[in-house]
Design a protein around this motif. Structure first.
Motif, short mmCIF file in Angstrom:
data_model
loop_
_atom_site.label_atom_id
_atom_site.label_comp_id
_atom_site.label_asym_id
_atom_site.label_seq_id
_atom_site.Cartn_x
_atom_site.Cartn_y
_atom_site.Cartn_z
N LEU A 190 10.79 8.07 20.93
CA LEU A 190 10.73 7.29 22.05
C LEU A 190 11.46 6.52 22.65
CD1 LEU A 190 8.75 7.65 24.13
CD2 LEU A 190 8.55 6.06 23.51
N ARG A 191 12.29 6.03 21.41
CA ARG A 191 13.72 5.47 20.79
C ARG A 191 15.17 5.82 21.73
NH1 ARG A 191 10.91 2.77 16.91
NH2 ARG A 191 12.08 2.87 15.49
N GLN A 192 15.35 6.92 20.61
CA GLN A 192 15.97 8.15 20.87
C GLN A 192 16.25 8.79 22.78
OE1 GLN A 192 16.83 11.41 18.48
NE2 GLN A 192 15.64 10.06 16.33
N TYR A 193 15.29 9.01 22.66
CA TYR A 193 15.64 9.39 24.17
C TYR A 193 15.79 8.31 25.38
CZ TYR A 193 13.54 14.22 23.72
OH TYR A 193 13.37 15.71 23.70
N THR A 194 15.72 7.19 24.84
CA THR A 194 15.63 5.68 25.45
C THR A 194 17.38 5.54 25.96
OG1 THR A 194 13.15 4.68 25.63
CG2 THR A 194 15.14 3.47 25.76
N VAL A 195 17.77 5.71 24.21
CA VAL A 195 19.00 5.74 23.86
C VAL A 195 19.42 5.93 24.92
CG1 VAL A 195 20.37 5.28 21.76
CG2 VAL A 195 18.56 4.61 21.54
N ARG A 196 19.92 7.51 25.10
CA ARG A 196 20.54 8.55 25.48
C ARG A 196 20.39 8.26 26.76
NH1 ARG A 196 16.98 13.51 27.55
NH2 ARG A 196 16.38 12.18 28.98
N GLU A 243 11.17 25.78 21.36
CA GLU A 243 10.55 24.90 21.53
C GLU A 243 10.63 23.53 21.80
OE1 GLU A 243 7.50 27.22 23.11
OE2 GLU A 243 7.38 25.04 23.33
N VAL A 244 11.92 23.65 20.33
CA VAL A 244 12.08 22.36 20.29
C VAL A 244 13.62 22.57 20.98
CG1 VAL A 244 14.27 21.40 18.67
CG2 VAL A 244 12.95 22.35 17.76
N HIS A 245 14.24 22.99 21.93
CA HIS A 245 15.19 23.34 23.03
C HIS A 245 14.40 22.75 24.43
CE1 HIS A 245 18.66 24.50 20.85
NE2 HIS A 245 18.36 25.44 21.17
N LEU A 246 13.23 22.52 24.59
CA LEU A 246 12.11 22.20 25.48
C LEU A 246 11.42 20.45 25.73
CD1 LEU A 246 9.49 25.85 25.88
CD2 LEU A 246 12.10 24.77 27.33
N GLY A 247 11.85 20.39 24.31
CA GLY A 247 11.82 18.95 24.13
C GLY A 247 10.45 19.08 22.83
N ALA A 248 10.57 17.92 22.09
CA ALA A 248 9.84 17.31 21.23
C ALA A 248 10.12 16.36 20.08
CB ALA A 248 10.67 18.88 19.90
N GLY A 249 9.24 15.35 20.24
CA GLY A 249 9.33 13.89 19.54
C GLY A 249 9.46 15.04 18.00
N ALA A 250 8.80 15.20 17.43
CA ALA A 250 8.80 15.55 15.36
C ALA A 250 9.02 16.90 15.76
CB ALA A 250 8.02 14.71 15.04
N VAL A 251 9.19 17.60 14.35
CA VAL A 251 8.71 18.52 13.70
C VAL A 251 8.15 18.61 12.54
CG1 VAL A 251 9.87 20.97 12.91
CG2 VAL A 251 10.92 19.96 15.26
N VAL A 252 6.82 19.52 12.25
CA VAL A 252 6.08 19.65 11.03
C VAL A 252 6.36 20.60 10.27
CG1 VAL A 252 3.96 19.38 9.50
CG2 VAL A 252 4.80 17.65 11.54
N ILE A 308 10.73 15.47 29.42
CA ILE A 308 8.98 15.91 28.73
C ILE A 308 8.95 16.55 27.71
CG2 ILE A 308 7.24 17.78 30.14
CD1 ILE A 308 8.95 17.75 32.80
N GLY A 309 7.62 16.45 27.35
CA GLY A 309 7.55 16.88 25.47
C GLY A 309 8.25 16.15 24.21
N SER A 310 8.76 14.79 24.87
CA SER A 310 9.78 14.08 23.52
C SER A 310 9.10 13.58 23.05
CB SER A 310 10.38 13.28 24.81
OG SER A 310 8.82 12.42 25.15
#
Length: 660
Positions: A134-140, A49-58, A8-10
């Motif tokens: 998204l690929r990172q989560y898949t790789v995980r 918020e990063v610990h809750l799930g994030a795809g990127a940080v701006v 969630i939140g990736s």
């Protein structure tokens, strides 16, 4: 593998931007382009918020550099082994902090994006980093079950458009997917016997090897943009090569899992955009140089026009001729206002206009505005008054020069567009803001006209330009200056019923004042005369300017010498130093042939001339005095020359406490 789903939140983009306004605009932009986003208000919230799930940080550069406790760095360092959170840093136009920011590349998945943003490129970066995340989560998920689901992993990897590889702890290949095998033209067995850098463009090999060694030594993610040879076409294409370290149960790197993503088209687009930005920067520099030269070429003859008109007024008795001379001076002053507007807009667009805040008395400042604009109001036959509505702060911290520019423009516009009635400047304190309302009973505007009011070179309609003149720059500049001062300008108007322009600024802490004294009338200032027996040297390549300055100075009681350029001035002063007959002060033009004023001032100082040097400059693009002062000048005057201002400045530097 259809049951693999990102956390969630990736795909959520976390935002930590300079202002709430920036965040609001960015969220709206992301919504329009299908990106999920979340606004963070500080570094602590961002890390949570990063610990809750994030795809990127701006994150804005200034917010990141404020991270004195290293929260972001620690958060990135404590990521899970599979995770390499993309961080997009929005850098400032200045390159002062680029070296510090560049260090982040060594320890994090960082992309620097310059401000002001190129929207298309910015969205492309976000899209790319979210895909990568998204690929990172898949790789995980894949890595966690690699031993049990090796066959499914290979099927998934072979179906991916990227090159996929797995390697042992030292980087020796253990697996290649079909895409990698076909692109590189080798089987896994053949690849094991080859150096992987052989497939990389020679110009990229050293950088890639250095980064790979750092990744192995430090156990950190490998990431590098390299050109890889396609054996099918024998051509190189840009790829983003990435490898994640996989740890065993003892915390030691067991293997590496990596991908090579084709970014060739993106890279070409970035190169084109970069070239376009360089061309735009060159055009901007050329524009700035042109405006500076234009300023000099116009201001210098305007010095003669206005100065000689003033000299003629002193000698003329005929009322009709005096009226004609007055018209010349008024229109010359109007032309200078247009020039100043163009220069200010150019400086704002180039990011060269500086704000210098200081604390000053509010009531005194407002009364100075009243005194300044009362003359113009009398000429227009319009009543002009200043009112204080309730208690107001005793002092205000802002840039008084730029604030005066905004208010003079608003009041001047109100006077210009008011034929009958009155203009009022009302000052009040609302909440934590000082509010300046400029209220007129003039021609007013329609809603359509108000909507376009703050655009450069735009007035209500063509008839306004024909009837009232002007370039339409004043309000655009005032609007931008108000933002730079931390405030805002709004307008309420009705066609035929007048307008109210409102400027709001943060008041800040200051005692309140209820009784506001009225403006004082100091009467006409007496004419300025110089110290007796003073000798002045006027250096200018224009004969008419030398003559004009000489007439003004000799009329004020000075003995005047002349030089046509910097070289002639240096030779003259050098000969006079030997006999101790050097001038008491030098008036030095800064743009001259043979030797300009900057070189001449430096030469005069190096040979031992210690008396005051006042620069005469028409280069309004460099009005901060730095260049004049660094070359050896004590002060500077902008052309056209204002007689009283010049004489007072000379007296100040010839005073017993001065340098003479």
């Amino acid at each position: 593998m259809s049951n693999l789903k990102p956390a969630i939140g990736s795909q959520r983009v976390l935002l930590l931007l300079p202002t709430a306004k920036d965040a609001e605009i960015t969220v709206r932009l992301f919504d329009e382009n299908g990106f999920e986003s979340h606004i963070c208000h500080n570094l602590d919230e961002l890390c949570e918020e990063v610990h809750l799930g994030a795809g990127a940080v701006v994150i804005a550069e200034e917010r990141l550099l404020d991270d004195a406790d290293g929260l972001v760095e620690r958060m990135l360092r404590e990521q899970a082994a599979w995770s390499d959170l993309p961080v997009i840093i929005l850098t400032l136009p200045s390159e002062i902090n680029l070296r510090a920011l560049d260090g982040w590349h060594q320890s994090a998945n960082v992309t620097l994006v310059r401000r002001p943003l190129q929207i298309a490129l910015f969205l492309s970066v976000i899209r790319s980093r979210l895909s990568d995340r998204l690929r990172q989560y898949t790789v995980r998920d894949l890595v966690e079950t690699l031993d049990k689901r090796g066959r499914e992993f290979r099927q998934l990897a072979d179906s991916m458009p990227q090159m996929v590889f797995a390697a042992d702890r030292r980087g020796r290949l253990e697996y290649l997917n079909h895409r990698a095998s076909a692109y590189l033209g080798v089987s896994l067995e053949e690849a094991r016997r080859l150096q992987w850098t052989e497939a990389i463009h020679p110009d990229d090999a050293d950088d890639a090897q250095a980064k790979w060694r750092r990744s192995i030594d430090g156990g950190v993610t490998f990431q590098c943009e390299v050109r890889v040879r396609d054996v099918r076409t024998n051509r190189y294409r840009w790829h983003l090569a990435r490898a994640l370290p996989i740890y065993d149960e003892t915390g030691v790197i067991a293997r590496w899992f990596g991908t090579g993503t084709d970014i060739h088209q993106q890279k070409l687009t970035e190169q084109k955009l970069s070239a376009a930005l360089e061309r735009a920067a060159a055009a901007g520099a050329a524009k700035s140089e042109f405006v500076a030269n234009m300023s000099h070429e116009i201001r210098t003859p305007m010095t003669s026009i206005l100065g000689y008109a003033e000299l003629l007024e002193e000698k003329e008795q005929d009322p009709e001729k005096l009226q004609f001379l007055s018209i010349i001076r008024q229109n010359g002053a109007f032309l200078l206002e247009i020039i100043n507007d163009i220069l200010d807009l150019s400086k704002i667009e180039a990011g060269k206009l500086e704000i210098t805040p200081e604390r000053f008395e509010l009531a005194t400042f407002v009364h100075e505005i009243h005194s300044l604009m009362q003359v113009r109001a009398a000429e227009s036959g319009v009543r002009f008054g200043v009112e204080f509505e309730g208690p107001v702060p005793e002092t205000l911290r802002s840039d008084p020069k730029r604030l005066r520019q905004v208010l003079v423009n608003l009041v001047g516009n109100a006077l210009k567009f008011t034929k009958d009635g009155a203009v009022r400047l009302v000052v009040s304190h609302r909440g934590n803001q000082v509010v300046f309302d400029v209220i007129d009973t003039g021609i007013g505007m329609t809603e359509e006209q108000v909507a376009q009011l703050f655009q450069p070179f735009h007035q209500a309609d063509a008839s306004v330009t024909r009837r009232f003149g002007g370039t339409g720059l004043g309000l655009a500049i005032s609007h931008r200056l108000a933002l730079m001062l931390g405030g805002e300008i709004s307008v309420v108007s009705e066609a035929g019923a007048g307008s109210t322009f409102t400027l709001k600024l943060d008041a800040g802490p200051s005692p309140m004042r209820s009784a506001i004294p009225g403006p004082t009338d100091n009467g006409d200032q007496p004419s300025v005369r110089l110290k007796k027996a003073c000798r002045l040297l006027v250096v200018d390549d224009r004969r008419d300017i030398r003559f004009l300055a000489g007439r003004i100075l000799s009329g004020a009681g000075a003995e005047v010498e002349y030089a046509e350029n910097g070289y002639e001035a240096v030779q003259l002063v050098e000969s006079q130093l030997a006999t101790q007959t050097q001038p008491d002060l030098v008036l030095l033009d800064m743009q001259m042939p043979t030797m300009d004023g900057y070189q001449a001032a430096a030469e005069l100082r190096s040979m031992g001339y210690k008396k005051p040097i006042i620069a005469l400059t028409a280069d309004a693009m460099q009005g901060d005095m730095d260049r004049c002062l660094s070359s050896g000048c004590n002060a500077y005057l902008s052309k056209p020359i204002e007689t009283e201002k010049m004489l007072r400045m000379i007296n100040e530097h010839l005073s017993p406490n001065g340098n003479a």
